[in-house]
Structures are given as C-alpha cells and as structure tokens.
Motif scaffolding. Structure first.
Motif, PDB file in Angstrom:
ATOM      1  N   SER A   1      -9.632 -39.741   3.871  1.00  7.42           N
ATOM      2  CA  SER A   1      -9.318 -38.306   3.825  1.00  7.42           C
ATOM      3  C   SER A   1     -10.466 -37.485   3.523  1.00  7.42           C
ATOM      4  O   SER A   1     -11.308 -37.774   3.048  1.00  7.42           O
ATOM      5  CB  SER A   1      -8.438 -37.933   2.740  1.00  7.42           C
ATOM      6  OG  SER A   1      -7.312 -38.808   2.712  1.00  7.42           O
ATOM      7  N   ILE A   2     -10.409 -36.385   4.729  1.00  6.96           N
ATOM      8  CA  ILE A   2     -11.721 -35.688   4.481  1.00  6.96           C
ATOM      9  C   ILE A   2     -11.179 -34.080   4.321  1.00  6.96           C
ATOM     10  O   ILE A   2     -10.106 -33.924   4.844  1.00  6.96           O
ATOM     11  CB  ILE A   2     -12.629 -35.566   5.789  1.00  6.96           C
ATOM     12  CG1 ILE A   2     -13.826 -34.631   5.795  1.00  6.96           C
ATOM     13  CG2 ILE A   2     -11.852 -35.428   7.246  1.00  6.96           C
ATOM     14  CD1 ILE A   2     -14.554 -34.919   7.056  1.00  6.96           C
ATOM     15  N   THR A   3     -11.829 -33.475   3.643  1.00  8.95           N
ATOM     16  CA  THR A   3     -11.751 -31.939   3.539  1.00  8.95           C
ATOM     17  C   THR A   3     -13.117 -31.212   3.526  1.00  8.95           C
ATOM     18  O   THR A   3     -14.065 -31.652   3.019  1.00  8.95           O
ATOM     19  CB  THR A   3     -11.006 -31.724   2.100  1.00  8.95           C
ATOM     20  OG1 THR A   3      -9.949 -32.202   1.750  1.00  8.95           O
ATOM     21  CG2 THR A   3     -11.021 -30.169   1.782  1.00  8.95           C
ATOM     22  N   LEU A   4     -13.164 -30.280   4.301  1.00 11.45           N
ATOM     23  CA  LEU A   4     -14.479 -29.450   4.430  1.00 11.45           C
ATOM     24  C   LEU A   4     -13.968 -28.112   3.510  1.00 11.45           C
ATOM     25  O   LEU A   4     -12.968 -27.624   3.478  1.00 11.45           O
ATOM     26  CB  LEU A   4     -14.464 -28.732   5.753  1.00 11.45           C
ATOM     27  CG  LEU A   4     -15.175 -29.764   6.768  1.00 11.45           C
ATOM     28  CD1 LEU A   4     -15.476 -29.171   8.139  1.00 11.45           C
ATOM     29  CD2 LEU A   4     -16.445 -30.283   6.322  1.00 11.45           C
ATOM     30  N   ALA A   5     -15.188 -27.589   2.934  1.00 12.89           N
ATOM     31  CA  ALA A   5     -15.099 -26.445   2.153  1.00 12.89           C
ATOM     32  C   ALA A   5     -14.910 -25.166   3.246  1.00 12.89           C
ATOM     33  O   ALA A   5     -15.209 -25.474   4.247  1.00 12.89           O
ATOM     34  CB  ALA A   5     -16.553 -26.079   1.345  1.00 12.89           C
ATOM     35  N   PRO A   6     -13.898 -24.523   2.746  1.00  4.60           N
ATOM     36  CA  PRO A   6     -13.598 -23.487   3.629  1.00  4.60           C
ATOM     37  C   PRO A   6     -14.730 -22.630   4.272  1.00  4.60           C
ATOM     38  O   PRO A   6     -14.741 -22.252   5.471  1.00  4.60           O
ATOM     39  CB  PRO A   6     -12.877 -22.508   2.855  1.00  4.60           C
ATOM     40  CG  PRO A   6     -12.111 -23.311   1.651  1.00  4.60           C
ATOM     41  CD  PRO A   6     -13.102 -24.126   1.370  1.00  4.60           C
ATOM     42  N   GLU A   7     -15.740 -22.341   3.504  1.00  4.87           N
ATOM     43  CA  GLU A   7     -16.869 -21.803   3.890  1.00  4.87           C
ATOM     44  C   GLU A   7     -17.791 -22.620   4.865  1.00  4.87           C
ATOM     45  O   GLU A   7     -18.881 -22.043   5.527  1.00  4.87           O
ATOM     46  CB  GLU A   7     -17.789 -21.131   2.891  1.00  4.87           C
ATOM     47  CG  GLU A   7     -18.205 -22.229   1.795  1.00  4.87           C
ATOM     48  CD  GLU A   7     -17.502 -22.634   0.657  1.00  4.87           C
ATOM     49  OE1 GLU A   7     -17.793 -23.272  -0.207  1.00  4.87           O
ATOM     50  OE2 GLU A   7     -16.110 -22.311   0.634  1.00  4.87           O
ATOM     51  N   SER A   8     -17.592 -23.785   4.886  1.00  2.00           N
ATOM     52  CA  SER A   8     -18.364 -24.742   5.837  1.00  2.00           C
ATOM     53  C   SER A   8     -17.727 -25.036   7.304  1.00  2.00           C
ATOM     54  O   SER A   8     -18.390 -25.311   8.159  1.00  2.00           O
ATOM     55  CB  SER A   8     -18.375 -26.223   5.020  1.00  2.00           C
ATOM     56  OG  SER A   8     -19.191 -25.951   4.033  1.00  2.00           O
ATOM     57  N   ARG A   9     -16.141 -24.524   7.331  1.00  2.29           N
ATOM     58  CA  ARG A   9     -15.490 -24.604   8.623  1.00  2.29           C
ATOM     59  C   ARG A   9     -16.268 -23.909   9.731  1.00  2.29           C
ATOM     60  O   ARG A   9     -16.830 -22.757   9.396  1.00  2.29           O
ATOM     61  CB  ARG A   9     -14.158 -24.174   8.368  1.00  2.29           C
ATOM     62  CG  ARG A   9     -13.558 -25.032   7.588  1.00  2.29           C
ATOM     63  CD  ARG A   9     -11.917 -24.639   7.351  1.00  2.29           C
ATOM     64  NE  ARG A   9     -11.236 -25.236   6.215  1.00  2.29           N
ATOM     65  CZ  ARG A   9     -10.674 -24.868   5.468  1.00  2.29           C
ATOM     66  NH1 ARG A   9     -10.246 -23.477   5.525  1.00  2.29           N
ATOM     67  NH2 ARG A   9      -9.773 -25.530   4.522  1.00  2.29           N
ATOM     68  N   GLY A  10     -16.451 -24.464  10.622  1.00  2.71           N
ATOM     69  CA  GLY A  10     -16.735 -23.776  12.086  1.00  2.71           C
ATOM     70  C   GLY A  10     -18.252 -23.658  12.133  1.00  2.71           C
ATOM     71  O   GLY A  10     -19.152 -23.142  12.971  1.00  2.71           O
ATOM     72  N   ARG A  11     -18.935 -24.574  11.548  1.00  2.00           N
ATOM     73  CA  ARG A  11     -20.327 -24.824  11.443  1.00  2.00           C
ATOM     74  C   ARG A  11     -20.882 -26.108  12.116  1.00  2.00           C
ATOM     75  O   ARG A  11     -21.971 -26.598  12.125  1.00  2.00           O
ATOM     76  CB  ARG A  11     -20.932 -24.712  10.034  1.00  2.00           C
ATOM     77  CG  ARG A  11     -20.730 -23.544   9.340  1.00  2.00           C
ATOM     78  CD  ARG A  11     -21.213 -23.452   7.682  1.00  2.00           C
ATOM     79  NE  ARG A  11     -22.611 -23.953   7.641  1.00  2.00           N
ATOM     80  CZ  ARG A  11     -22.968 -24.353   6.446  1.00  2.00           C
ATOM     81  NH1 ARG A  11     -22.117 -23.921   5.326  1.00  2.00           N
ATOM     82  NH2 ARG A  11     -24.009 -24.718   6.372  1.00  2.00           N
ATOM     83  N   GLY A  12     -19.784 -27.032  12.487  1.00  2.00           N
ATOM     84  CA  GLY A  12     -20.080 -28.167  13.005  1.00  2.00           C
ATOM     85  C   GLY A  12     -20.639 -29.415  11.979  1.00  2.00           C
ATOM     86  O   GLY A  12     -21.192 -30.180  12.371  1.00  2.00           O
TER      87      GLY A  12
ATOM     88  N   GLY B   1     -28.287 -29.781  -1.162  1.00  5.26           N
ATOM     89  CA  GLY B   1     -27.914 -29.503  -2.386  1.00  5.26           C
ATOM     90  C   GLY B   1     -26.565 -28.603  -2.724  1.00  5.26           C
ATOM     91  O   GLY B   1     -26.335 -28.491  -3.810  1.00  5.26           O
ATOM     92  N   ILE B   2     -25.900 -28.053  -1.694  1.00  4.87           N
ATOM     93  CA  ILE B   2     -24.729 -27.340  -1.648  1.00  4.87           C
ATOM     94  C   ILE B   2     -23.526 -28.297  -1.403  1.00  4.87           C
ATOM     95  O   ILE B   2     -23.411 -28.715  -0.091  1.00  4.87           O
ATOM     96  CB  ILE B   2     -24.832 -26.038  -0.866  1.00  4.87           C
ATOM     97  CG1 ILE B   2     -26.220 -24.958  -1.377  1.00  4.87           C
ATOM     98  CG2 ILE B   2     -23.599 -25.310  -0.725  1.00  4.87           C
ATOM     99  CD1 ILE B   2     -26.471 -23.912  -0.367  1.00  4.87           C
ATOM    100  N   PRO B   3     -22.499 -28.111  -1.926  1.00  5.63           N
ATOM    101  CA  PRO B   3     -21.292 -29.155  -1.479  1.00  5.63           C
ATOM    102  C   PRO B   3     -20.592 -28.240  -0.333  1.00  5.63           C
ATOM    103  O   PRO B   3     -20.350 -27.195  -0.385  1.00  5.63           O
ATOM    104  CB  PRO B   3     -20.521 -28.876  -2.891  1.00  5.63           C
ATOM    105  CG  PRO B   3     -21.253 -28.496  -3.957  1.00  5.63           C
ATOM    106  CD  PRO B   3     -22.344 -27.846  -3.410  1.00  5.63           C
ATOM    107  N   VAL B   4     -20.231 -29.159   0.680  1.00  5.87           N
ATOM    108  CA  VAL B   4     -19.744 -28.697   1.873  1.00  5.87           C
ATOM    109  C   VAL B   4     -18.608 -29.510   2.294  1.00  5.87           C
ATOM    110  O   VAL B   4     -17.680 -28.945   3.106  1.00  5.87           O
ATOM    111  CB  VAL B   4     -20.712 -28.771   3.090  1.00  5.87           C
ATOM    112  CG1 VAL B   4     -21.824 -28.152   2.867  1.00  5.87           C
ATOM    113  CG2 VAL B   4     -21.215 -30.248   3.222  1.00  5.87           C
ATOM    114  N   GLY B   5     -18.192 -30.539   1.556  1.00  8.40           N
ATOM    115  CA  GLY B   5     -16.887 -31.148   1.791  1.00  8.40           C
ATOM    116  C   GLY B   5     -16.707 -32.256   0.875  1.00  8.40           C
ATOM    117  O   GLY B   5     -17.507 -32.931   0.170  1.00  8.40           O
ATOM    118  N   THR B   6     -15.584 -33.015   0.994  1.00 10.64           N
ATOM    119  CA  THR B   6     -15.241 -34.430   0.369  1.00 10.64           C
ATOM    120  C   THR B   6     -14.847 -35.379   1.423  1.00 10.64           C
ATOM    121  O   THR B   6     -14.100 -34.916   2.472  1.00 10.64           O
ATOM    122  CB  THR B   6     -14.092 -34.010  -0.783  1.00 10.64           C
ATOM    123  OG1 THR B   6     -12.811 -33.673  -0.154  1.00 10.64           O
ATOM    124  CG2 THR B   6     -14.415 -33.076  -1.803  1.00 10.64           C
ATOM    125  N   VAL B   7     -14.965 -36.548   0.970  1.00  9.06           N
ATOM    126  CA  VAL B   7     -14.388 -37.643   1.701  1.00  9.06           C
ATOM    127  C   VAL B   7     -13.828 -38.703   0.500  1.00  9.06           C
ATOM    128  O   VAL B   7     -14.542 -39.032  -0.218  1.00  9.06           O
ATOM    129  CB  VAL B   7     -15.396 -38.525   2.620  1.00  9.06           C
ATOM    130  CG1 VAL B   7     -14.826 -39.722   3.330  1.00  9.06           C
ATOM    131  CG2 VAL B   7     -16.227 -37.527   3.369  1.00  9.06           C
TER     132      VAL B   7
END
Length: 150
Positions: free
Chosen positions: A79-90, A60-66
């Motif tokens: 195109s893909i974008t990860l939320a800054p706080e989601s980076r490094g979490r695999g 339920g928490i947004p982690v990125g966009t496609v």
C-alpha cells in the motif's frame, strides 16, 4: 530518496495523511480515524512480524509511506500513500520503488500484490508502470494486481 521504518513518533504525521479526504477516498476504509484508534493501529503494525511500514523521505522530508502486509509465505500486499503536499510532483513511482527496494533487501519476497480502487486511475497507472499486472476482476471496487519479485 530514502525509506526508513516508521516509528511511534510518526503517529501524528501518518494520521494527518490518512485522514486527508483524497487518501480516504482511495482507501478500503473511508472513515476519519480518531487519534486513539490510529495510535493503537500503529503500535500493532510496528510490533507485527506480518506488517512493515516505511516512511519515505526526500532530502530528509517525509513525502509518503509504503506498507507491506503478509498475505502468505513470500507474498506481501503493498500500500502506498503520498503526503498531500507531495501530490502532483511526480514522486509516486520513486516512493514505491524506494519502499520496494528497502523491503526486498530485508525480507524474503516472491510476489507483491496491490489492491487499487477501480476509480483511482493514477494509482492504477503507477502500479502498471512498476510492473504489476491485474490478476482478477474488481471485487468490492478494488482491482487486484500482482508482481513477481523472484
């Protein structure tokens, strides 16, 4: 993970992610985008039959966009974008896979392409693991990748 179509209510979140310095560094346009310009862009994306934007959530928490942009009949650029706080979490591979799953379930797709900044090794590795292959030398600093879907 679940991909849902973006809405205008996502504007603030998407703008914050888009204006993050690391996101801008990997983008075609590296400038900071003002809210009014971003809002107009988002309204256009949501209204266009040639673009589809998903917000991918984990628990339920947004982690990125496609996002998928039509290039030709049956050919779409992702195109893909990860939320800054989601980076490094695999999470990037799962975010991309969930976006592709949602998109191909509702659209006729033969080929998906991607443009990856030549200095973005993490993104290049992500698309390589997802089955994309380079189709041409880098142009304007971006490598063009391609994956046949059907």
């Amino acid at each position: 993970m679940l991909a849902r179509e973006a809405t205008e209510a996502d504007a603030g979140l998407l703008l914050a992610w888009r204006n993050d310095p690391r996101t801008r560094q990997a983008s075609r346009s590296t400038a900071v985008i003002p809210l009014d310009e971003h809002s107009a862009w988002l309204r256009g994306v949501l209204a266009s039959p040639d673009r589809v934007l998903y917000v991918v959530e984990l628990d339920g928490i947004p982690v990125g966009t496609v996002r998928f942009d039509r290039e030709d009949e049956g050919v779409w650029e992702v195109s893909i974008t990860l939320a800054p706080e989601s980076r490094g979490r695999g999470l990037s591979a799962s975010v991309l896979a969930e976006g592709e799953r949602a998109f191909t379930a509702g659209h006729r797709v033969r080929v998906v392409t991607a443009a990856v900044h030549r200095d973005n090794a993490a993104s290049a590795a992500l698309f390589d693991r997802a089955g994309y292959a380079e189709t041409a030398p880098a142009v304007d600093g971006f490598r063009k990748l391609r994956k046949t879907v059907s």
